[in-house]
Design an enzyme around this catalytic site. Structure first.
Site, PDB file in Angstrom:
ATOM      1  N   ARG A 144      65.857  44.716  50.483  1.00 41.52           N
ATOM      2  CA  ARG A 144      66.450  43.457  50.927  1.00 41.52           C
ATOM      3  C   ARG A 144      66.454  43.472  52.453  1.00 41.52           C
ATOM      4  O   ARG A 144      66.467  44.537  53.081  1.00 41.52           O
ATOM      5  CB  ARG A 144      67.880  43.314  50.414  1.00 41.52           C
ATOM      6  CG  ARG A 144      68.024  43.330  48.895  1.00 41.52           C
ATOM      7  CD  ARG A 144      69.489  43.208  48.500  1.00 41.52           C
ATOM      8  NE  ARG A 144      69.678  43.175  47.051  1.00 41.52           N
ATOM      9  CZ  ARG A 144      69.968  44.224  46.290  1.00 41.52           C
ATOM     10  NH1 ARG A 144      70.118  45.420  46.858  1.00 41.52           N
ATOM     11  NH2 ARG A 144      70.125  44.103  44.979  1.00 41.52           N
ATOM     12  N   LYS A 168      73.933  46.143  47.930  1.00 46.85           N
ATOM     13  CA  LYS A 168      75.087  45.278  47.687  1.00 46.85           C
ATOM     14  C   LYS A 168      76.291  46.099  47.241  1.00 46.85           C
ATOM     15  O   LYS A 168      76.146  47.049  46.490  1.00 46.85           O
ATOM     16  CB  LYS A 168      74.743  44.239  46.616  1.00 46.85           C
ATOM     17  CG  LYS A 168      73.761  43.165  47.091  1.00 46.85           C
ATOM     18  CD  LYS A 168      73.565  42.117  46.025  1.00 46.85           C
ATOM     19  CE  LYS A 168      72.676  40.993  46.537  1.00 46.85           C
ATOM     20  NZ  LYS A 168      72.485  39.934  45.518  1.00 46.85           N
ATOM     21  N   HIS A 240      62.354  38.428  51.599  1.00 40.76           N
ATOM     22  CA  HIS A 240      62.524  38.658  50.161  1.00 40.76           C
ATOM     23  C   HIS A 240      61.198  38.539  49.403  1.00 40.76           C
ATOM     24  O   HIS A 240      61.058  39.101  48.318  1.00 40.76           O
ATOM     25  CB  HIS A 240      63.543  37.673  49.602  1.00 40.76           C
ATOM     26  CG  HIS A 240      64.511  38.295  48.648  1.00 40.76           C
ATOM     27  ND1 HIS A 240      65.447  39.237  49.036  1.00 40.76           N
ATOM     28  CD2 HIS A 240      64.681  38.149  47.310  1.00 40.76           C
ATOM     29  CE1 HIS A 240      66.152  39.614  47.979  1.00 40.76           C
ATOM     30  NE2 HIS A 240      65.709  38.980  46.929  1.00 40.76           N
ATOM     31  N   ARG A 243      59.813  41.870  48.750  1.00 40.87           N
ATOM     32  CA  ARG A 243      60.552  42.545  47.666  1.00 40.87           C
ATOM     33  C   ARG A 243      60.013  42.079  46.310  1.00 40.87           C
ATOM     34  O   ARG A 243      59.785  42.886  45.412  1.00 40.87           O
ATOM     35  CB  ARG A 243      62.037  42.222  47.819  1.00 40.87           C
ATOM     36  CG  ARG A 243      62.961  42.851  46.775  1.00 40.87           C
ATOM     37  CD  ARG A 243      64.396  42.607  47.229  1.00 40.87           C
ATOM     38  NE  ARG A 243      65.378  42.779  46.171  1.00 40.87           N
ATOM     39  CZ  ARG A 243      65.934  43.930  45.840  1.00 40.87           C
ATOM     40  NH1 ARG A 243      65.575  45.040  46.463  1.00 40.87           N
ATOM     41  NH2 ARG A 243      66.852  43.990  44.886  1.00 40.87           N
ATOM     42  N   HIS A 266      69.039  46.735  41.010  1.00 39.00           N
ATOM     43  CA  HIS A 266      69.622  45.719  40.133  1.00 39.00           C
ATOM     44  C   HIS A 266      70.613  46.371  39.174  1.00 39.00           C
ATOM     45  O   HIS A 266      70.300  47.382  38.552  1.00 39.00           O
ATOM     46  CB  HIS A 266      68.524  45.030  39.303  1.00 39.00           C
ATOM     47  CG  HIS A 266      67.663  44.100  40.096  1.00 39.00           C
ATOM     48  ND1 HIS A 266      66.420  43.688  39.681  1.00 39.00           N
ATOM     49  CD2 HIS A 266      67.872  43.493  41.299  1.00 39.00           C
ATOM     50  CE1 HIS A 266      65.900  42.875  40.577  1.00 39.00           C
ATOM     51  NE2 HIS A 266      66.753  42.746  41.562  1.00 39.00           N
ATOM     52  N   TYR A 275      60.341  39.674  36.637  1.00 39.59           N
ATOM     53  CA  TYR A 275      59.032  40.094  37.138  1.00 39.59           C
ATOM     54  C   TYR A 275      58.008  40.305  36.029  1.00 39.59           C
ATOM     55  O   TYR A 275      56.858  40.645  36.301  1.00 39.59           O
ATOM     56  CB  TYR A 275      59.177  41.374  37.968  1.00 39.59           C
ATOM     57  CG  TYR A 275      60.014  41.149  39.201  1.00 39.59           C
ATOM     58  CD1 TYR A 275      59.530  40.394  40.255  1.00 39.59           C
ATOM     59  CD2 TYR A 275      61.301  41.654  39.291  1.00 39.59           C
ATOM     60  CE1 TYR A 275      60.302  40.157  41.373  1.00 39.59           C
ATOM     61  CE2 TYR A 275      62.088  41.416  40.412  1.00 39.59           C
ATOM     62  CZ  TYR A 275      61.571  40.669  41.449  1.00 39.59           C
ATOM     63  OH  TYR A 275      62.340  40.415  42.552  1.00 39.59           O
TER      64      TYR A 275
END
Length: 295
Positions: A144, A168, A240, A243, A266, A275
């Site tokens: 990110r 995150k 992004h 990514r 994730h 994806y």
């Protein structure tokens, strides 16, 4: 309870209890300030009809479904917090229906387009080596943009072939790094960064601006936008996008979904499953190759 007090205490709650990133936290608070500006009532007095009228007016000016969904989520969370703290006995946003988002396929770049972007970098400029290392790190590690700007020298474990990333919620993860990406980071470190005057407090940051401080998110966006223009790539791309390309290319070349999930950081594998989409070329080839009427 007035708005300023409620928002201030809610901000502390989100930061300490929920461990939200600064960007997510600010998005929640912006939504609440919109309600504050709209209503002449304090947070305790607002009722269900007030919230519904606010959302109706918001939807008239903001048609993006994702913005509406996030606003409803922000309101539910805020009034839920007031309930938790016994400021209210009810949550006026509790029964609001969140609009269905559907699946939005991420934009990606092909390998050829990424090569074109790298080729567009002017290596005669001091920042050229840095910008090449930035692109290769974004694409080579699937970071990110906030993870890239916060990357430290102390996070680089090149002898073990991985880097440490803080994602995150301040959660750390280890990401394998290829020798190809290591090469360009080392070129930048040895030929550019080692000769910079670095400001106090920024000695450990990997990617620096000309003033010797760490790069901002906005600067990374600007670098990529300018490179896309020079390379003649007309897609709307951002940090992004690299990514998304990282994950898509790994999956296409045989990597398993669980490994990609861990590298991307994730929490849920359902986030990573986006994806698994096939591009138009893959679908066309599948039909031409395998459908009986095509033989």
């Amino acid at each position: 309870m007035e708005w300023r007090e409620a928002i201030s205490e809610y901000k502390s709650y989100l930061k300490l209890e929920k461990s939200l990133s600064d960007n997510t936290l600010e998005a929640y608070l912006r939504d609440l300030r919109k309600l504050e500006f709209f209503s002449d009532k304090n947070p305790i007095e607002i009722g269900k009809s007030d919230v519904e009228e606010f959302l109706y007016q918001f939807a008239k000016s903001e048609t993006a479904i994702r913005s509406q969904a996030r606003l409803i989520s922000s309101l539910k969370s805020f009034f839920g917090y007031l309930q938790l703290e016994d400021w209210r006995s009810d949550n006026p946003a509790e029964l609001l229906e969140t609009p269905k988002l559907g699946m939005k396929l991420p934009d990606t770049l092909s390998e050829e387009e990424i090569d074109k972007l790298v080729a567009a970098i002017d290596l005669s400029l001091a920042e050229g080596e840095r910008n090449r290392a930035i692109i290769e790190t974004l694409y080579g590690c699937g970071l990110r943009v906030s993870e890239l700007t916060e990357l430290k020298l102390s996070d680089l474990f090149f002898e073990e072939d991985f880097i440490r990333v803080t994602g995150k919620g301040n959660k750390q993860r280890l990401i394998p790094i290829s020798g190809y990406t290591v090469k360009y980071i080392n070129l930048y470190k040895e030929h550019i960064r080692n000769h910079q005057v670095i400001q106090k407090g920024f000695e450990d940051y990997l990617f620096l601006n000309r003033r010797g401080k760490n790069l901002t998110r906005v600067m990374i966006f600007t670098i990529i936008k300018n490179l896309a223009e020079r390379a003649g790539i007309h897609k709307k791309i951002s940090p992004h996008t690299f990514r998304h390309s990282f994950a898509t290319h790994l999956l296409k070349n045989g990597a398993d979904l669980r490994s990609i999930q861990m590298m991307l950081g994730h929490e849920s594998i359902t986030t990573t499953e986006i994806y698994t989409h096939l591009d138009d070329k893959d679908m066309r080839n599948a039909i031409l190759t395998y459908h009986p009427r095509s033989k």
